[in-house]
Design an enzyme around this catalytic site. Structure first.
Site, mmCIF file in Angstrom:
data_model
loop_
_atom_site.group_PDB
_atom_site.id
_atom_site.type_symbol
_atom_site.label_atom_id
_atom_site.label_comp_id
_atom_site.label_asym_id
_atom_site.label_seq_id
_atom_site.Cartn_x
_atom_site.Cartn_y
_atom_site.Cartn_z
ATOM 1 N N LYS A 82 -22.001 -3.955 -3.137
ATOM 2 C CA LYS A 82 -22.292 -5.224 -3.822
ATOM 3 C C LYS A 82 -23.802 -5.464 -3.933
ATOM 4 C CE LYS A 82 -21.027 -10.142 -3.291
ATOM 5 N NZ LYS A 82 -20.535 -11.133 -2.301
ATOM 6 N N SER A 158 -17.269 -13.941 -4.279
ATOM 7 C CA SER A 158 -18.389 -13.443 -5.043
ATOM 8 C C SER A 158 -18.426 -11.923 -5.149
ATOM 9 C CB SER A 158 -19.686 -13.952 -4.427
ATOM 10 O OG SER A 158 -19.832 -13.467 -3.112
ATOM 11 N N SER A 182 -15.639 -14.466 0.225
ATOM 12 C CA SER A 182 -16.075 -13.635 -0.897
ATOM 13 C C SER A 182 -15.591 -12.192 -0.870
ATOM 14 C CB SER A 182 -17.605 -13.659 -1.012
ATOM 15 O OG SER A 182 -18.006 -14.906 -1.517
#
Lengths: 473, 470
Positions: A82, A158, A182
């Site tokens: 990420k 996220s 997330s």
């Protein structure tokens, strides 16, 4: 053949490497073919590094050819990381136009460093909303990321880029971060397994704006792959002063022992979520999943903690809003003009909270944690829905038309960021629209291996399906 | 060697119990007689439960006779600081405002001590809510230092420190949010350990969150290890406790510490250090070098000014909560110094508060990296010698208040590293001086072993306190 390598669980892929039936370079090519096929629709990557990845894959291929000299059980497996996790030489933009596009990026975060040392092949960085501020994935920097189960729906966030990539084979493993859900929100919305480990069991650095709410964890298509990742990333790093004692835990030890004889609490509301807020398809799918645990021989009792009037949603809101207030303040006015208006609004509200409210929230967090700890002392595990709903439309900041400033739409996940307990999500069915539903499996502190073991037992009864899109190569 | 039972370490007493030469009842009676003689002057114990103590002592006596002690500290008298909950006693917190109904449960450390057969016999004094590093309260009055009753025993666990030093029980439980175990241990010539945060479980969650630690205060490192073997055990009520381990802290004392790499930090910043403290600590460093320690002088890895500010903001904004917990019309009953702290806490903004959290994280990273390089850090424990009672801070040479007299302790509450203080000498005024030894996270047993190595080589000749007035 190559298409199969991309969707293959990492633990099977390395078996093929070992048997010389496949090579890391072939796996790399299979993953890149899928990037070409799907990424234009899904928009899962902030940055791709095909050349670097190929070099790493070749180096791994040489190790496997020599036989036995591999760096780890994940040597040569294609992965994605990420955009919130620092990677040496690859841009980390935190999903933000306000960060410097020119770098430099001289250093790996602990998890990224462990994965490199393990010989994995880093394909690229996956999208995140700005600083991971919301539970969906769109940003001014990269636009919206879509859900492979249905274009036009959010993959959640996220860590939305990571799950979109993982679900369709753009990489065999993915790393996400989880400050309020997330990792678990997007895994629930895209039908993947995801683990938020016990806080700091996977070391973090640099210190997150969200402090000890912040976690790094695996997002995978099989539970065993997550356990193998934990064996690599859950290792000490002196840069995290909250790092836990090095226990040299083998997350695969006892992995197949099942749940027979375990005492498990099932809480459909966690003692505070209003029943009417939980989608009926979600409630039914979770009920059905509970039956599977009973079939497997676990003693499941319906029980909820008594939170004594404390509301985890309010406590978490006060924490994260005040933290982003400071984060945003660190940027100049010109830079702030580039930032997500939703994030700026949250920061504005955070700045107005007042010190007393935040200090109170910090104390209430300790109270919630003490209550949950005493509750968990009575049970081996706790089961809840992961999310009250399934994936909703892209470009919304939150479910139920919310602005995202109130993160309360993900009440089941955020509670365990407050308490720092390990919590995983595993797919447990599809809703009326064919969108995945997640079951959350929560353990006591440091009982990550038990959470993985229970998830694996469930997975053997209910294997995790790939989205239809993944078959359209 | 003194035959006075009140002047012996717990380890010594336990050996005598084992041989049947002394019984827990005799020891308890001797301690109670000592309390009668000394406590009116020192005021270290605010409550002594004579009946329960003697009953517990008799039960322990029976166990030792049958050769079935519950632990190595079965039958040893231990006092508990009033910030720590004891079933049947009010959780006073050194405050007039607290509910004086007896508590209905033991805190984890107290529960473990009882399970181990130790005699929980008295409640020791603290500053109100542990807010200051000296010990006087509107509730209990002034607690004094047995080395010189005109001086403070330090705080906030001042009662605990004064009790152990004056023979009112060889073991004490203190708490340490910014130095409150180490300050009074240093000021009373004791060994006191603030373990890695979460190593000793605590409950209920306190005002100072993860700054606060429950810890042992004793005459020897060996006694601290005996206590750690009991209190560093899991309790489900503490959500931030560390994973259970089966470390034997006593056994670990015997494991040799070979040529450790050590950073000596003589000053945290430009803060004045008492000349005798500086000299004594330098001498101790020389002694450690002779023991084979590889010591290098070093600078703090993070600017102290910023660390101290972050600590103060965290601390004072925590104090501010007390104003919310009690109705305004009762605020006049607070120790004026606590009220002032709480009111100062209200003045900080949210920005200050979050800034402090961020600084704390950076501070912790910096120190953690230093412990990658060094096995231990040694510092003075306190920058000054014990000072007059009823002052909140000592004076600087120019007569102005010295607010930064304890910069060495609070840093490690912020970073959560284990830190122990050992006595390293007696000043010309006849006051004990402490040396602090700090280690990496979770190295509690090693830190205690280092303390043991030093004190074993250089034991403090402990006088019978309080000494007769001349």
């Amino acid at each position: 053949m190559t298409a199969d390598l991309a969707m293959m669980p990492a633990h099977e892929l390395v078996k093929l490497y070992k048997a010389r039936k496949a090579s890391p370079v072939e796996a790399y090519k299979a993953a890149m073919a899928r990037v070409e096929a799907f990424n234009p629709q899904l928009n899962a990557f902030q940055h791709l590094d095909p050349d670097g990845a190929l070099r790493t894959a070749r180096a791994s291929e040489r190790r496997w050819k020599k036989g036995g000299k591999r760096l780890s059980d994940l040597d040569g497996v294609p992965i994605t990381i990420k955009d919130m996790v620092l990677t040496k030489g690859l841009p980390t933009r935190m999903g933000s136009m306000a960060t410097d596009a020119e770098g430099p990026w001289p250093v790996d975060a602990p998890a990224a460093q462990r994965l490199r040392e393990a010989g994995t092949v880093l394909l690229g960085k996956t999208t995140s909303p700005e600083y991971g501020w919301k539970g969906v994935t769109d940003s001014a920097l990269f636009g919206a990321t879509h859900n492979p189960w249905k274009i036009g729906r959010t993959p959640g966030g996220s860590s939305g880029g990571g799950v979109a990539a993982e679900a369709v084979g753009m990489g065999n493993l993915a790393i996400g971060t989880d400050g309020a859900g997330s990792v678990r929100i997007p895994c629930s919305f895209t039908g993947l397994f995801g683990l938020k480990p016990t806080q700091a069991r996977v070391p973090l650095w640099p210190p997150s704006a969200q402090g000890t709410l912040s976690h790094v964890g695996p997002m995978t298509r099989t539970v065993r792959d997550a356990a193998m990742m934990m064996n690599v990333i859950a290792r000490p790093d002196p840069r995290d002063p909250y790092g836990r004692p090095d226990d040299e835990e083998d997350y695969l030890k006892g992995f197949d022992k099942g749940v027979k004889g375990l005492t498990i609490a099932y809480s459909p509301t966690l003692g505070f979520v209003e029943k009417e807020k939980i989608d009926r398809d979600v409630a039914v799918a979770v009920e059905n999943a509970i039956k599977v645990f009973r079939t497997l021989g676990a003693r499941v009792v319906e029980a909820s903690p008594d939170l004594q009037g404390l509301d985890p949603r309010r406590i978490l809101n006060a924490h994260w809003q005040s933290n982003v207030a400071l984060l945003v303040k660190g940027y100049s006015e010109e830079k702030r003009a580039l930032m997500d208006p939703g994030l700026l609004k949250a920061a504005e509200i955070g700045a107005q909270l007042g010190q007393e409210a935040v200090v109170t929230a910090i104390h209430q967090r300790q109270q919630i944690a003490a209550i949950m700890n005493q509750f968990m002392a009575k049970y081996d595990l706790l089961l809840t829905p992961t999310m009250p709903m399934t994936a909703f439309a892209v470009n919304e900041n939150a479910a139920w038309g919310g602005d995202g400033v109130d993160i309360g739409w993900t009440p089941f996940t955020l509670t365990f960021n407050l308490t720092r307990q390990p919590a995983a999500t595993i797919p447990c069915g599809l809703d009326r629209e064919g969108l995945p539903i997640g079951l959350q499996i929560v353990g006591g502190h440091a009982r990550d291996a038990l959470v993985l073991r229970a998830a694996a037992a469930y997975e053997r009864m209910r294997p995790i399906p790939a989205p239809p899109m993944a078959h359209q190569v | 060697m003194s035959r006075d039972l009140t002047q012996m370490s717990a380890a010594h007493l336990a050996r005598l119990y084992e041989k049947g030469k002394v019984s827990p009842v005799e020891v308890m009676k001797a301690v109670l007689a000592r309390v009668d003689a000394v406590n009116p002057t020192i005021n270290a114990l605010r409550h002594v439960d004579i009946e329960a103590a003697l009953t517990a002592a008799r039960l322990s006596e029976r166990r030792w006779r049958k050769d079935e002690p519950l632990s190595e500290i079965d039958g040893i008298p231990v006092s508990i600081k009033e910030l720590v909950r004891v079933k049947g006693w009010p959780a006073t917190m050194g405050s007039k405002l607290t509910d004086k109904t007896p508590a209905d449960a033991d805190a984890p450390a107290v529960a473990r001590l009882r399970e181990a057969g130790a005699i929980v016999f008295a409640q020791s004094t603290s500053s109100e809510y542990g807010h200051k590093g000296v010990t006087d309260t509107p509730l209990n009055g002034v607690t004094r230092n047995p080395w010189n009753p005109d001086l403070t025993p330090g705080g906030s666990s001042g009662g605990a420190g004064a009790a152990v030093a004056s023979g009112m029980g060889p073991l004490a439980i203190g708490t340490d949010g910014g130095g409150s175990v180490r300050i009074p241990s240093s000021f009373n010539g004791l060994v006191g350990l603030k373990a890695t945060y979460g190593r000793v479980p605590a409950w209920p969650p306190g005002m100072n969150g993860d700054l606060a630690n429950t810890g042992p205060m004793c005459r020897t490192a060996h006694d601290c290890a005996l206590m750690m073997n009991v209190i560093a055990r899991p309790d489900a009520r503490d959500a931030t406790q560390l994973p259970a381990d089966d470390t034997d802290y006593v056994k670990a004392l015997k494991r040799p510490i070979k040529k450790p790499k050590v950073a000596f930090i003589a000053r945290m910043a430009e803060h004045p250090v008492d000349i005798e403290v500086a000299a004594m600590v330098a001498k101790a460093v020389g002694q450690l070098i002779k023991l084979g320690w590889k010591i290098k002088e070093a600078e703090p890895p993070f600017p102290y000014a910023e660390a101290g500010k972050a600590f103060a903001i965290t601390w004072l904004t925590n104090c501010q909560r007390l104003l919310q917990l009690y109705p305004k019309e009762r605020h006049g009953e607070f120790d004026p110094s606590l009220l002032a702290d709480a009111e100062m806490g209200l003045k900080y903004t949210l920005q200050d508060c979050v800034d402090a959290q961020v600084a704390r994280r950076e501070l912790a990273v910096a120190w953690n990296l230093l412990f990658e390089e060094y096995d231990f850090v040694v510092t003075p424990t306190i920058a000054v010698q014990p000072f007059a009672v009823l002052k909140k801070t000592p004076d600087l040479p120019d007569g102005k208040p010295n607010y930064r007299w304890s910069p060495y302790t609070a840093t490690f509450n912020m970073t959560r590293h284990p830190a122990v203080t050992v006595p390293c000498g007696i000043s010309r005024q006849g006051l004990p001086i402490g040396l602090q030894i700090v280690g990496g996270h979770y190295k509690d047993a090693v830190v205690l072993a280092a303390a043991h190595q030093y004190t074993d080589a250089h034991p403090l000749e402990f006088p019978v306190l309080p000494e007769k007035k001349q």
